[in-house]
Design a protein around this motif. Structure first.
Motif, PDB file in Angstrom:
ATOM      1  N   LYS B  17       0.807  -1.297  -0.085  1.00 51.76           N
ATOM      2  CA  LYS B  17       0.021   0.064   0.029  1.00 51.76           C
ATOM      3  C   LYS B  17       0.690   1.172   0.014  1.00 51.76           C
ATOM      4  O   LYS B  17       0.690   2.234  -0.909  1.00 51.76           O
ATOM      5  CB  LYS B  17      -0.956   0.093   1.187  1.00 51.76           C
ATOM      6  N   THR B  18       1.814   1.202   0.950  1.00 55.53           N
ATOM      7  CA  THR B  18       2.781   2.324   0.950  1.00 55.53           C
ATOM      8  C   THR B  18       3.196   2.852  -0.433  1.00 55.53           C
ATOM      9  O   THR B  18       3.676   3.901  -0.889  1.00 55.53           O
ATOM     10  CB  THR B  18       3.727   2.228   2.246  1.00 55.53           C
ATOM     11  N   SER B  19       4.023   1.493  -1.086  1.00 54.20           N
ATOM     12  CA  SER B  19       4.617   1.878  -2.396  1.00 54.20           C
ATOM     13  C   SER B  19       3.557   2.342  -3.275  1.00 54.20           C
ATOM     14  O   SER B  19       4.054   3.406  -3.988  1.00 54.20           O
ATOM     15  CB  SER B  19       4.946   0.380  -2.627  1.00 54.20           C
ATOM     16  N   ILE B  20       2.524   1.798  -3.322  1.00 48.91           N
ATOM     17  CA  ILE B  20       1.566   2.520  -4.333  1.00 48.91           C
ATOM     18  C   ILE B  20       1.143   4.017  -3.862  1.00 48.91           C
ATOM     19  O   ILE B  20       1.233   5.096  -4.663  1.00 48.91           O
ATOM     20  CB  ILE B  20       0.171   1.647  -4.348  1.00 48.91           C
ATOM     21  N   VAL B  31       7.968   3.330   3.945  1.00 48.36           N
ATOM     22  CA  VAL B  31       7.825   1.959   3.070  1.00 48.36           C
ATOM     23  C   VAL B  31       8.187   0.818   4.332  1.00 48.36           C
ATOM     24  O   VAL B  31       9.426   0.772   4.689  1.00 48.36           O
ATOM     25  CB  VAL B  31       8.483   1.792   2.018  1.00 48.36           C
ATOM     26  N   GLY B  32       7.391   0.171   4.719  1.00 44.05           N
ATOM     27  CA  GLY B  32       7.700  -0.965   5.639  1.00 44.05           C
ATOM     28  C   GLY B  32       7.061  -1.987   5.261  1.00 44.05           C
ATOM     29  O   GLY B  32       6.511  -2.458   4.449  1.00 44.05           O
ATOM     30  N   ASN B  33       7.613  -3.295   6.170  1.00 35.73           N
ATOM     31  CA  ASN B  33       7.011  -4.515   5.746  1.00 35.73           C
ATOM     32  C   ASN B  33       6.654  -5.183   7.281  1.00 35.73           C
ATOM     33  O   ASN B  33       6.954  -6.598   7.114  1.00 35.73           O
ATOM     34  CB  ASN B  33       8.292  -5.297   5.085  1.00 35.73           C
ATOM     35  N   VAL B  37       2.453  -1.511  10.300  1.00 35.95           N
ATOM     36  CA  VAL B  37       3.555  -0.624  10.638  1.00 35.95           C
ATOM     37  C   VAL B  37       3.149   0.860  10.533  1.00 35.95           C
ATOM     38  O   VAL B  37       3.417   1.980  11.115  1.00 35.95           O
ATOM     39  CB  VAL B  37       4.728  -0.792   9.948  1.00 35.95           C
ATOM     40  N   THR B  38       2.149   1.112   9.581  1.00 34.05           N
ATOM     41  CA  THR B  38       1.764   2.476   9.374  1.00 34.05           C
ATOM     42  C   THR B  38       0.734   2.996  10.540  1.00 34.05           C
ATOM     43  O   THR B  38      -0.615   2.536  10.633  1.00 34.05           O
ATOM     44  CB  THR B  38       0.643   2.442   7.935  1.00 34.05           C
ATOM     45  N   VAL B  39       1.011   3.914  11.339  1.00 32.21           N
ATOM     46  CA  VAL B  39       0.292   4.293  12.379  1.00 32.21           C
ATOM     47  C   VAL B  39      -0.456   5.813  11.968  1.00 32.21           C
ATOM     48  O   VAL B  39      -1.706   5.977  12.039  1.00 32.21           O
ATOM     49  CB  VAL B  39       0.900   4.397  13.653  1.00 32.21           C
ATOM     50  N   THR B 119       2.027  -8.507  -8.782  1.00 30.28           N
ATOM     51  CA  THR B 119       1.748  -9.333  -9.735  1.00 30.28           C
ATOM     52  C   THR B 119       3.040  -9.895 -10.449  1.00 30.28           C
ATOM     53  O   THR B 119       3.189 -10.914 -10.865  1.00 30.28           O
ATOM     54  CB  THR B 119       1.104  -8.646 -11.058  1.00 30.28           C
ATOM     55  N   ASP B 120       4.166  -9.116 -10.223  1.00 29.13           N
ATOM     56  CA  ASP B 120       5.559  -9.930 -10.584  1.00 29.13           C
ATOM     57  C   ASP B 120       5.935 -11.152  -9.894  1.00 29.13           C
ATOM     58  O   ASP B 120       6.071 -11.962 -10.207  1.00 29.13           O
ATOM     59  CB  ASP B 120       6.798  -8.756 -10.483  1.00 29.13           C
ATOM     60  N   LEU B 121       5.535 -10.950  -8.405  1.00 34.05           N
ATOM     61  CA  LEU B 121       5.821 -12.124  -7.539  1.00 34.05           C
ATOM     62  C   LEU B 121       4.943 -13.397  -7.880  1.00 34.05           C
ATOM     63  O   LEU B 121       5.242 -14.403  -8.078  1.00 34.05           O
ATOM     64  CB  LEU B 121       5.729 -11.736  -6.054  1.00 34.05           C
ATOM     65  N   ILE B 146       2.458  -3.059  -9.894  1.00 35.88           N
ATOM     66  CA  ILE B 146       3.920  -3.667  -9.551  1.00 35.88           C
ATOM     67  C   ILE B 146       4.119  -2.214  -8.624  1.00 35.88           C
ATOM     68  O   ILE B 146       4.939  -1.302  -9.127  1.00 35.88           O
ATOM     69  CB  ILE B 146       4.955  -4.086 -10.325  1.00 35.88           C
ATOM     70  N   GLY B 147       3.776  -2.137  -7.269  1.00 36.56           N
ATOM     71  CA  GLY B 147       3.947  -1.174  -6.475  1.00 36.56           C
ATOM     72  C   GLY B 147       5.149  -0.513  -6.281  1.00 36.56           C
ATOM     73  O   GLY B 147       5.837   0.515  -6.454  1.00 36.56           O
ATOM     74  N   SER B 148       6.297  -1.478  -6.169  1.00 36.77           N
ATOM     75  CA  SER B 148       7.717  -0.967  -5.922  1.00 36.77           C
ATOM     76  C   SER B 148       8.320  -0.346  -7.133  1.00 36.77           C
ATOM     77  O   SER B 148       9.392   0.155  -7.013  1.00 36.77           O
ATOM     78  CB  SER B 148       8.464  -2.359  -5.359  1.00 36.77           C
TER      79      SER B 148
HETATM   80  N1  LIG Z   1       8.195  -7.541  -5.819  1.00 37.23           N
HETATM   81  C1  LIG Z   1       7.161  -6.603  -5.447  1.00 37.23           C
HETATM   82  N2  LIG Z   1       7.441  -6.000  -4.211  1.00 37.23           N
HETATM   83  C2  LIG Z   1       6.694  -4.907  -3.753  1.00 37.23           C
HETATM   84  C3  LIG Z   1       5.413  -4.681  -4.499  1.00 37.23           C
HETATM   85  N3  LIG Z   1       4.966  -3.514  -3.808  1.00 37.23           N
HETATM   86  C4  LIG Z   1       5.574  -3.524  -2.835  1.00 37.23           C
HETATM   87  N4  LIG Z   1       6.665  -4.352  -2.476  1.00 37.23           N
HETATM   88  C5  LIG Z   1       7.538  -4.568  -1.582  1.00 37.23           C
HETATM   89  O1  LIG Z   1       6.885  -4.900  -0.536  1.00 37.23           O
HETATM   90  C6  LIG Z   1       7.174  -4.473   0.865  1.00 37.23           C
HETATM   91  C7  LIG Z   1       5.938  -3.909   1.622  1.00 37.23           C
HETATM   92  O2  LIG Z   1       5.640  -2.757   0.867  1.00 37.23           O
HETATM   93  P1  LIG Z   1       4.735  -1.456   1.874  1.00 37.23           P
HETATM   94  O3  LIG Z   1       4.340  -0.544   0.676  1.00 37.23           O
HETATM   95  O4  LIG Z   1       5.679  -1.071   2.931  1.00 37.23           O
HETATM   96  O5  LIG Z   1       3.400  -2.216   1.945  1.00 37.23           O
HETATM   97  P2  LIG Z   1       2.333  -1.824   3.028  1.00 37.23           P
HETATM   98  O6  LIG Z   1       0.899  -2.454   2.672  1.00 37.23           O
HETATM   99  O7  LIG Z   1       2.389  -0.469   3.036  1.00 37.23           O
HETATM  100  O8  LIG Z   1       2.888  -2.385   4.426  1.00 37.23           O
HETATM  101  P3  LIG Z   1       2.511  -1.714   5.698  1.00 37.23           P
HETATM  102  O9  LIG Z   1       2.912  -0.398   5.812  1.00 37.23           O
HETATM  103  O10 LIG Z   1       3.318  -2.403   6.749  1.00 37.23           O
HETATM  104  O11 LIG Z   1       0.921  -2.085   5.953  1.00 37.23           O
HETATM  105  C8  LIG Z   1       8.374  -3.439   0.497  1.00 37.23           C
HETATM  106  O12 LIG Z   1       9.783  -3.939   0.626  1.00 37.23           O
HETATM  107  C9  LIG Z   1       7.902  -3.079  -0.846  1.00 37.23           C
HETATM  108  O13 LIG Z   1       9.301  -2.716  -1.613  1.00 37.23           O
HETATM  109  C10 LIG Z   1       5.440  -5.263  -5.949  1.00 37.23           C
HETATM  110  O14 LIG Z   1       4.363  -4.898  -6.538  1.00 37.23           O
HETATM  111  N5  LIG Z   1       6.233  -6.381  -6.408  1.00 37.23           N
END
Ligand SMILES: Nc1nc2c(ncn2[C@@H]2O[C@H](COP(=O)(O)OP(=O)(O)OP(=O)(O)O)[C@@H](O)[C@H]2O)c(=O)[nH]1
Lengths: 93, 673
Positions: B17-20, B31-33, B37-39, B119-121, B146-148
């Motif tokens: 979500k955070t990546s998007i 950006v966390g995992n 973590v997102t408060v 979707t890449d994974l 693909i958020g990242s």
């Molecule tokens: N391979 C891949 N990795 C991704 C993708 N989107 C996010 N990531 C990775 O996934 C991990 C978690 O992403 P976040 O954006 O922090 O996820 P989040 O949903 O915001 O997580 P919280 O803040 O913990 O709720 C990071 O290491 C990102 O780089 C994707 O589409 N493909």
């Protein structure tokens, strides 16, 4: 029927394989029968997908024995034994 | 004409979500995992096709039945503030559990768009997902992303723009068994007749009632039609309904998934293989400890040169300024007050940046959840969560970033207790005090003494945690139900953003409190005592019996006399609140070290203080009120002066009691006298 000895009855009954999830050894798979326990944790456990009928693989215990890691619905979940105790399951082959 | 709309981003934790959010808004965000973590609620803006979008990044949530504070924030935003569009980010490698939330969002009747992320994974894993079919089935737009890498974001925004002008609100495609539906209809009838419920979608509300959602039940109780609702609910078997509803949501998902995708279940993922080693019975703990050690070393050793540079720079800066300014009091205010104050804020920055960089790598990679998994058994013994371990260990380096690191603990009570006990972890700044005193009084046994102090700190932390759990912060331990997300390669960019965010928060929120504290102490030390006839901030006054702080020291001397301390120690301890290592420097000045070539250590050893009082002073330094920087972050992280003051009072009381016990018992039994 009067003739069935009680002993046999017990083994035949479906209670035989019924156990709580915390007692299942790693690498075994189980099917969820029922979630009991406190309301809030019970709902959470159900929401996380441990609904009756779900197949759960017991993956491993943490190095210190607790919590325990499970795989279900394609993802990994960990529960403390205290939470796992509230999940009634039966072992599947 | 531009429209202004609100778009809420929701989804399970760790789905990207955070990546998007970052990809859409370009904003610098964390950006966390680590699950949840997102408060904070993060908001960003983006203009797309002439539509001004306000994007709100909601905390991760597994279900619309809210358990943690994070989830309540997320749910209330969607229900109460009614965003124009809700985008649910879904982890394509984990469809079944992710779509559980989808079923509930659809029930809510919000305008929903699905971002099928990772979707890449999924592809790499060998799954094939037909997003068009999924879209047909759900009757909501499904966009692959693909958020990242930021792929698919434009498409997602197009979908948001399109959806806005459609009047059709997501139809409810999920039907339950007839017994549930019948009850649901009965409830809906009641709800529709009561204007109190007009704000809520009646179908969703009635299903929540049938599920036994406590929050919703509470809302219903405030309505006039509650007796009717209660009557319906009393007629049914609540427990079985609860399980049935969850079960049927999952069944519907399974039915759909069978039609739209082909999931490779044979695949042993890389994650599983890594976990075989990392959470292995024999290797798990050693690996964890080595990683902790490495993180600790990098944070505190790498930071040292930077801290020295900051220290030297501010020392030089203060001296230059002092020399340039000819008005004595102004020169002291600028040099010893303001410049030193800013310096004492900045000195922690290298630690904070490095620690959060390390933590972010651990979170984003997915290791953090494993660390909690490995350490939970130990932490649960004192009523805490496995996630509390890391902040506590980091506390040995510096309490300030350690307290900021408690953010990852979801349960509010666990988090609060962790914050309150972290100051008992003996930080690096207390070491100079121990080294001086233990060296002066205990010679060859200094090492043992210092080690015992660290052990005492840990012991006090453990006992305090237990005590708080059973008194002021009583309650059931939060259930431990934690996802172990699959490992991912963290992005450097993400970690840098995270590190910078934390640094900014520290400077903005804690910085001002530290500065005020430092300048405040300077004032107390500079204002001449009434009747002493001294000159404000002159050398004859600063920190001596002719200053206010000296008078305060003398006033509180009777309080610390039972500990074997005199007024000079009292003043040094007051200075120590600015930063613990200052205790040593102040004692040097107050005992006149350096005047006749005598070092402070010689003076002390020569009898300025008894060894017992010295031991008591070390214990006192360990436990009493933390430094201003620490007080600043406690305030910032608990959001409450009440808890901040509680920590100060509690720690200082303990410090007094322990030092008293050391001195009194020691003198009675004639030890070290
Ligand atoms: N391979 C891949 N990795 C991704 C993708 N989107 C996010 N990531 C990775 O996934 C991990 C978690 O992403 P976040 O954006 O922090 O996820 P989040 O949903 O915001 O997580 P919280 O803040 O913990 O709720 C990071 O290491 C990102 O780089 C994707 O589409 N493909």
């Amino acid at each position: 029927m009067l003739g069935i000895p009680t002993k046999l009855k017990r083994t035949k009954g479906n209670n035989m394989n019924e156990k709580t999830l915390d007692l299942i050894e790693p690498e075994l798979s189980v099917k969820v029968l029922k979630v009991t326990g406190q309301k809030s944790s019970r709902k959470r456990i159900l929401d996380m997908g441990l609904t009756p009928g779900t197949r759960v693989d017991v993956i491993r215990r943490a190095p210190l024995g607790d919590p325990v890691e499970f795989k279900l619905k394609g993802y990994n979940l960990s529960l403390r034994k205290r939470e796992a105790e509230t999940v009634l399951v039966e072992v599947v082959e | 004409m531009t429209d202004k709309i609100t778009v809420a981003l929701t989804g399970n934790p760790n789905v990207g979500k955070t990546s998007i959010f970052n990809a859409i808004t370009g904003s610098k965000q964390h950006v966390g995992n680590w699950p949840g973590v997102t408060v904070e609620r993060k908001i960003g803006k983006r203009v797309h096709n002439d539509i001004e979008m306000e994007i709100v990044d909601l905390p991760g949530t597994y279900s619309l039945t809210a358990y943690s504070l994070d989830e309540i924030i997320a749910r209330d935003f969607i229900i109460e503030e009614k965003p124009d569009i809700v985008v649910q980010v879904i982890d394509a490698t984990n469809l079944e559990r992710n779509m559980y939330l989808t079923t509930q969002l659809m029930e809510l009747g919000v305008k929903l768009i699905i971002a099928l992320n990772m979707t890449d994974l999924a592809l790499a894993k060998g799954d094939s997902i037909d997003s068009e079919k999924m879209q047909e089935f759900l009757e909501v737009p499904v966009i692959s992303t693909i958020g990242s890498k930021g792929n698919g974001i434009e498409g997602l925004l197009d979908a948001v723009a399109d959806e806005l002008h459609k009047t059709r609100v997501t139809e409810n495609i999920f039907t339950y068994d007839s017994d549930i539906e019948t009850r649901g209809e009965e409830l809906e009838k009641v709800l529709n007749n009561d204007p109190y419920f007009a704000h809520y979608p009646s179908r969703w509300f009635s299903m929540k009632l049938l599920e036994g959602d406590e929050n919703i039940l509470k809302k219903a109780k405030e309505s006039e039609s509650y007796p009717e609702i209660e009557k319906i609910l009393n007629e049914l078997d609540a427990d079985s309904f609860e399980a049935k509803i969850a079960d049927q949501r999952y069944k519907t998902i399974q039915t759909m998934l069978r039609q739209v995708c082909d999931i490779n279940t044979e695949h042993l993922s890389g994650s599983d293989m890594v976990d075989r080693v990392v959470t292995n019975k024999a290797l798990g703990i050693p690996i964890f400890l080595s990683l902790m050690w490495a993180a600790f070393e990098i944070t505190f050793t790498f930071a040292t040169p930077f801290m020295n540079i900051i220290d030297i720079f501010f020392g030089w800066f203060a001296e230059t300024a002092t020399n340039l300014i000819t008005i004595p009091w102004l020169s002291s205010l600028v040099g010893e007050g303001m410049i030193a104050g800013v310096g004492s804020v900045l000195i922690f920055l290298p630690n904070i940046l490095l620690l959060f960089f390390m933590l972010s790598l651990m979170e984003d990679s997915g290791y953090m959840a494993r660390a909690a998994f490995i350490m939970d058994k130990i932490m649960s013994k004192i009523g805490l969560h496995g996630k509390s371990f890391i902040p506590l260990v980091m506390g040995f380096g510096c309490n300030v970033p350690a307290i900021m690191a408690t953010r990852t603990i979801e349960d509010t009570r666990d988090r609060l207790i962790t914050i309150l006990i972290t100051p008992f972890m003996s930080c690096g700044a207390r070491l100079p005090v121990y080294v001086l005193l233990a060296g002066a009084f205990f010679g060859r046994d200094a090492g043992v003494v210092i080690f015992s102090l660290y052990a005492l700190g840990i012991l006090v932390a453990i006992v305090s945690a237990k005590l708080m759990r059973s008194t002021i912060l009583r309650g059931e331990d939060a259930p431990f139900i934690m996802e172990l997300p699959s490992y991912k390669i963290p992005t450097l960019k993400g970690s840098f953003i995270h590190m910078w965010e934390r640094g900014k928060i520290y400077l903005k929120k804690a910085g001002s409190i530290i500065l005020i504290g430092v300048v405040g102490v300077w004032l107390l030390a500079s204002i001449p005592a009434p009747g002493s006839g001294g000159v404000f901030a002159s050398e004859e006054v600063y920190g001596t019996t002719n200053s206010v702080i000296g008078v305060i020291g003398q006033i509180i001397e009777p309080l610390v006399a039972p500990l074997g301390f005199d007024w000079r120690i009292a003043v040094a301890l007051l200075f120590g609140v600015v930063a613990k290592e200052i205790v040593v420097g102040s004692m040097g000045v107050l005992y006149g070290a350096g005047e006749n070539e005598d070092t402070l250590s010689d003076i002390l050893a020569a009898g300025a203080m008894t060894p017992l009082a010295g031991l008591g002073l070390m214990v006192f330094t360990l436990l009493y009120a933390p430094c201003f920087a620490c007080i600043g972050v406690i305030k910032r992280e608990t959001g409450s002066w009440k808890w901040t003051l509680f920590q100060l009072a509690y720690g200082t009381t303990l410090a007094w009691t322990f030092a008293f016990a050391v001195y009194q018992i020691g003198s009675r039994i004639g030890m070290l006298a």
